[in-house]
Design an enzyme around this catalytic site. Structure first.
Site, short mmCIF file in Angstrom:
data_model
loop_
_atom_site.label_atom_id
_atom_site.label_comp_id
_atom_site.label_asym_id
_atom_site.label_seq_id
_atom_site.Cartn_x
_atom_site.Cartn_y
_atom_site.Cartn_z
N TRP A 163 -6.39 3.52 -4.43
CA TRP A 163 -6.11 2.71 -3.24
C TRP A 163 -7.03 3.05 -2.07
O TRP A 163 -7.56 2.15 -1.41
CB TRP A 163 -4.64 2.81 -2.83
CG TRP A 163 -3.78 2.06 -3.80
CD1 TRP A 163 -2.87 2.59 -4.66
CD2 TRP A 163 -3.80 0.65 -4.05
NE1 TRP A 163 -2.32 1.58 -5.42
CE2 TRP A 163 -2.86 0.38 -5.07
CE3 TRP A 163 -4.52 -0.43 -3.52
CZ2 TRP A 163 -2.61 -0.90 -5.57
CZ3 TRP A 163 -4.28 -1.70 -4.01
CH2 TRP A 163 -3.34 -1.93 -5.02
N ASP A 198 -2.32 4.62 5.09
CA ASP A 198 -1.75 3.67 4.13
C ASP A 198 -0.49 4.33 3.56
O ASP A 198 -0.56 5.30 2.80
CB ASP A 198 -2.78 3.40 3.02
CG ASP A 198 -2.26 2.44 1.96
OD1 ASP A 198 -1.06 2.09 1.99
OD2 ASP A 198 -3.06 2.04 1.09
N LYS A 220 7.38 -1.83 -2.41
CA LYS A 220 7.60 -0.57 -3.13
C LYS A 220 8.88 0.11 -2.65
O LYS A 220 9.72 0.45 -3.46
CB LYS A 220 6.40 0.34 -2.97
CG LYS A 220 5.30 -0.04 -3.95
CD LYS A 220 3.95 -0.22 -3.36
CE LYS A 220 3.02 -0.90 -4.35
NZ LYS A 220 1.66 -0.94 -3.86
C1 LIG Z 1 0.47 -1.36 -3.66
C2 LIG Z 1 -0.45 -0.65 -2.75
C3 LIG Z 1 -1.40 -1.33 -1.97
C4 LIG Z 1 -1.66 -2.80 -2.07
O1 LIG Z 1 -0.63 -3.57 -1.69
P1 LIG Z 1 -0.66 -5.16 -1.87
O2 LIG Z 1 0.55 -5.55 -1.10
O3 LIG Z 1 -0.59 -5.46 -3.32
O4 LIG Z 1 -1.92 -5.65 -1.26
C5 LIG Z 1 -2.17 -0.60 -1.09
N1 LIG Z 1 -2.04 0.73 -1.00
C6 LIG Z 1 -1.15 1.42 -1.75
C7 LIG Z 1 -1.06 2.90 -1.60
C8 LIG Z 1 -0.34 0.75 -2.65
O5 LIG Z 1 0.55 1.44 -3.39
#
Ligand SMILES: *Cc1c(COP(=O)(O)O)cnc(C)c1O
Length: 365
Positions: free
Chosen positions: A108, A178, A202
């Protein structure tokens, strides 16, 4: 495979949701608040929806203890959208042309690093690619620039199962985190980062809404090319409603926040998450059949990755776990092996059932 009951769903995202939240949404589906309609069929500007929106923001503020000096935006486009929005909104703050630093610890943060290159200079300040993303580079090795607008890092790498134990110290440069896969899973001092972002799918609710928490002085510096929907100043001035927001996803996120408050908030869920992940890691560590390859200091409490030492058993493991109602354990294709995502909504019973299955499988193999 079909089931006549709810499974234990270990998917990384979209992920399992609390049963109470799903039940409430189902109960309210046809007639929400006595309006004779569902929440997803009414105007986002109606006073009923605006009340949901305000309460959702307030509950998030309470849960994360977000000070008034930070704006909360509820946007679309996911974490991936913010990978573009963040450089477009922040890079112009750099002293000598658009620039930012990146700490790459997995798939990511690597994506964030690559996307940012479209908008300015992305400096790779540290990377654990040589260690197969199984660790986090020591802070003393980071080569931060003195003219970067911000430093980007990923607090929990969902695919590798690697999590920062603490928020890193990068001095006065704004830090961007993030937290897509560990938001609300443990206490985080909001003041320690300038920007926090996470998709809801998530640890909060269904996909469709992205939470972006921004220190207010960093709003209003975007590049001219910034799409209107991702211009933080525009969205901050319109309560994230420059266009139609994802109303159902926001309502569901709101139910998720209420559920978490009822559990005792972040402090209480942090304790439960610790217990859940310790149960699984302790089992893995004593096993001769399975292994986790992540540096112990940086093991994720949310995404537990593991390998069968004899990978010839992989297919059988997946087939039998699935039949037992322990679903979605296959690791991401970039990492291989297995992964159990055990976010806030995964009950301790689910982890216990998984450990029982795994030890039984080990015995029989
Ligand atoms: C799932 C995820 C993303 C991307 O998210 P989307 O909503 O699919 O764009 C970015 N960073 C991390 C750490 C993730 O787990």
């Amino acid at each position: 495979m079909t089931f006549d009951r709810r499974i234990f769903n270990f998917a990384a995202g979209p992920a399992t949701l609390p049963e109470e939240v799903l039940k409430q949404a189902a109960d309210e589906m046809l007639n929400w608040q006595g309006l004779g309609t569902s929440v997803m069929e009414i105007s986002h500007r109606s006073k009923e929806f605006m009340a949901v929106y305000e309460e959702t923001l307030q509950d998030l503020r309470t849960l994360m203890n977000i000070p008034g000096s930070y704006e909360i935006l509820l946007l679309q486009g996911g974490g991936l959208g913010q990978n573009a929005a963040i450089p477009m909104n922040l890079m112009p703050l750099a002293k000598h042309g658009p620039k930012a630093d990146f700490i790459v610890t997995g798939v990511w943060s690597e994506k964030s690093f690559k996307e940012a290159q479209k908008y300015g200079t992305a400096n790779l300040a540290a990377s654990s690619v040589a260690e197969k993303f199984n660790t986090i580079p020591a802070r003393s090795t980071w080569q931060l620039s003195d003219d970067a607008a911000y430093v980007h890092y990923c607090a929990n790498e969902t695919i590798g199962g690697v999590e920062f134990a603490d928020i890193p110290d990068v001095g006065n440069t704004p830090l961007v985190a993030d937290i897509s896969s560990n938001i609300l899973s443990k206490e985080m001092d909001v003041n320690k980062c300038a920007v926090w972002f996470a998709g809801a799918q998530k640890n909060i609710g269904p996909s469709g809404v992205t939470i972006v928490i921004i220190r207010k002085d960093l709003i209003g510096h975007s590049m001219g090319i910034t799409p209107t929907i991702w211009d933080w100043a525009v969205q901050a001035n319109t309560q994230s409603m420059i266009n139609t927001p994802p109303t159902f996803a926001i309502y569901m996120a709101g139910l998720g926040f209420q559920w978490l408050l009822k559990q005792g908030g972040v402090k209480a869920i942090q304790k439960r998450n610790q217990e859940k992940s310790a149960l699984l890691y302790n089992y893995l560590d004593q096993s001769g059949f399975y292994e986790n390859r992540v540096n112990k200091e940086y093991r994720s409490r949310m995404n537990v990755t593991f390998f069968l030492k004899d990978e010839a058993f992989n297919a059988k493991f997946l087939e039998e776990s699935n039949a037992a109602g322990l679903v979605a354990l296959r690791g991401h294709k970039a990492a291989g092996g297995m992964r159990a995502s055990i976010y806030n909504a995964m009950p301790l019973e689910g982890v216990k059932a998984l450990v029982e299955f795994m030890s039984d499988f080990e015995r029989r193999a």
